[in-house]
Design an enzyme around this catalytic site. Structure first.
Site, mmCIF file in Angstrom:
data_model
loop_
_atom_site.group_PDB
_atom_site.id
_atom_site.type_symbol
_atom_site.label_atom_id
_atom_site.label_comp_id
_atom_site.label_asym_id
_atom_site.label_seq_id
_atom_site.Cartn_x
_atom_site.Cartn_y
_atom_site.Cartn_z
ATOM 1 N N ASP A 232 0.904 -1.224 0.103
ATOM 2 C CA ASP A 232 0.076 0.211 0.582
ATOM 3 C C ASP A 232 1.409 1.538 0.391
ATOM 4 O OD1 ASP A 232 -2.567 1.163 1.023
ATOM 5 O OD2 ASP A 232 -1.593 1.928 2.524
ATOM 6 N N GLU A 262 1.764 -0.572 -4.772
ATOM 7 C CA GLU A 262 0.066 0.738 -5.227
ATOM 8 C C GLU A 262 1.138 2.278 -4.754
ATOM 9 O OE1 GLU A 262 -3.293 3.680 -3.548
ATOM 10 O OE2 GLU A 262 -1.747 1.970 -2.180
#
Ligand code: CA
Length: 508
Positions: A232, A262
């Protein structure tokens, strides 16, 4: 994984009923039948509040096992239920990728006092106060876990910065000062330096932090029998840290352990530079492609479909691109809202599922629906997944001579008898057609549109060509259904084949 399909198995508005791991277990066989080969599961670690989606990371070592933050379970269930679900998925050879939140921590157990300086939220390199002692939520003791799995507790010196509620409203960002203390330099340069995102920003230069997070990475991979991780918010994390974390977790024992990062930026050079910085050790989500889909969906006929793959990761680094249409952040009402318009979603999914390049990721919200609203795309997605398995094989050729048409031929391969397809997408307001050549070996075959949007059939000519129609603002996917089982024959075709009986059957 060759020809694999990942599914993001959550959306932002799931109910806080602790049932997601159970549902995932019940779904394993169905996902396998659909052709899903991997699931990306949400952050399973204890968050600051039970109803949180998991990105307000509190305790990485509490996977729904300890009475902390008001409950044992997380929004999604307990650790035992998660392990159970993963076991079931593995029975069907479905890989499991955990969403890993390493940028920040939220929900500290105690406040501490430390030296800090306030920074300009629009330029975090600019100090806007003199250094002074402030009090902030930076001490994490995990009283419910009592040192199980790791005795490490977190303190202000393990963080680079923190946000503090402003009594007048809003939040102020403070950079923690001290020896060797500053933002990481190898992060995204937006806002001067984008190290800080939210909560207490973890200092990934601190040796104790590096050791603790590496130790956790090993632990969680083994504890949950993970096959990979989705990292993340990596644009806010030191790329040097991420690179060594990947190398540590993907060690000699598990050389195929999968990573996707990400990096939320629709800028190809930035993504390419990041891949270089981490030595291509991770895949990245193709954010530019998502934004191209979004733009196409909001522009209608004006959009030139020849631009769909301009400046995308899948075009420049196909073996490192995870292609997706939407996710929990882009869905309506979320932080990075940019949902692809409903009419264009089938076209976007056809592109990520039927083209050769990219590792496609199917979004839970698009398949099951968002909140209480059922998805209108489910049947079409099932059809496209089936078309991917049966027909989307072999080399490909694109047809992009018209700004409103995107044509694609997959020529099939010998491993998959009967494979090969012709796909046509249109953003035109009128019905269109295009001549495409599917190869002479298909001459004489009768192909149908497996999506059912065009009725009737198309005959492949001697030279392998045929004129394929497509309705306005829609798609058609043509293939030879007879070679791939009866399940693909449209109802209209079946009805045509049932010849009327010559005589009514006499009543006995
Ligand atoms: Ca950071």
């Amino acid at each position: 994984m060759k020809n694999g399909v990942m599914m993001q198995y959550f959306e932002w508005n799931l109910p806080n009923d602790g049932r997601l791991w159970k549902k995932l277990k019940e779904d394993a066989a169905t996902l396998h039948r659909l052709g899903i080969t991997a699931v990306w599961i949400p952050p399973a670690c204890k968050a600051a509040e039970q109803q949180n989606q998991g990105y307000a990371a509190y305790d990485l070592f509490d996977l729904g096992e300890f009475e902390q933050k008001g409950s044992v379970r997380t929004k999604y269930g307990t650790k035992a239920e998660l392990i159970d679900a993963i076991g079931e998925l593995h029975k069907y050879q479905i890989s499991v990728y955990l969403d890993v939140v390493l940028n920040h921590k939220i929900g500290a157990d105690r406040k501490e006092k430390f030296a800090a300086v306030e920074v300009d939220p629009e330029n975090r390199m600019a100090d806007i106060s003199v250094p002074s002692e402030i009090a902030g939520w930076t001490q994490f003791d995990f009283p419910g876990r009592k040192g199980m799995y790791s005795p490490f507790t977190w303190h202000s010196h393990h963080f680079t910065g923190i946000e503090v509620e402003d009594p007048a409203g809003g939040k102020r960002i403070y950079r923690i000062t001290g020896e060797n203390k500053h933002w990481s330099q190898d992060v995204d340069p937006e806002k001067g330096n984008f190290d800080f995102l939210m909560g207490a920003d973890i200092d990934h230069k601190h040796p104790e932090v590096i050791a603790e997070l590496n130790c956790w990475g090993h632990w969680v991979a083994k504890e949950l029998h993970l096959d990979g991780m989705r990292l993340d918010a990596i644009k806010h994390i030191s790329s040097t840290f991420v690179h060594q974390f990947i190398d540590q977790v993907r060690n000699d024992e598990t050389p195929n352990f999968y990573f996707v990062g990400e990096y939320w930026k629709a800028d190809l050079p930035t993504l390419e530079n990041y891949l270089k910085a981490v030595d291509y050790s991770t895949d990245l989500f193709d954010v530019p492609l998502h934004y191209n889909f979004h733009e196409a969906s909001t522009s209608g006929e004006e959009y030139d479909l020849r631009d769909l793959y301009a400046n995308t990761l899948v075009a420049s680094s196909p073996s490192h691109a995870v292609t997706f249409v939407d996710n929990h952040d882009s869905q309506q009402g979320s932080s990075l809202e940019s949902e692809v318009g409903r009419w264009f979603k089938p076209l976007a999914y056809a592109l990520i599922l039927l083209r050769k390049d990219g590792y496609p990721c199917l979004f839970y919200g698009d398949y099951y629906g968002i909140g209480h609203q059922e998805s209108s795309q489910k049947n079409l997605l099932k059809t496209l997944l089936k078309a991917r398995r049966k027909f989307a094989h072999g080399e490909e050729k694109t047809y992009q001579s018209h700004p409103n048409l995107f044509g694609l031929v997959r020529f099939g391969d010998s491993e998959h008898p009967g494979s090969g397809l012709a796909m046509l997408l249109s953003n035109s307001d009128t019905n269109m057609s295009l001549v495409m050549n599917v190869g002479v070996q298909k001459a004489g075959q009768t192909w149908i549109d497996v999506t059912g949007s065009v009725k009737g059939s198309v005959q492949i000519e001697k030279d392998g060509s045929a004129e394929f129609p497509v309705p306005a603002r829609s798609l058609s996917v043509w293939a030879n259904p007879r070679k791939a089982g009866k399940s693909f024959i449209c109802l209209s075709e079946i009805l045509k084949r049932i010849k009327p009986r010559a005589k009514p059957i006499a009543k006995r």
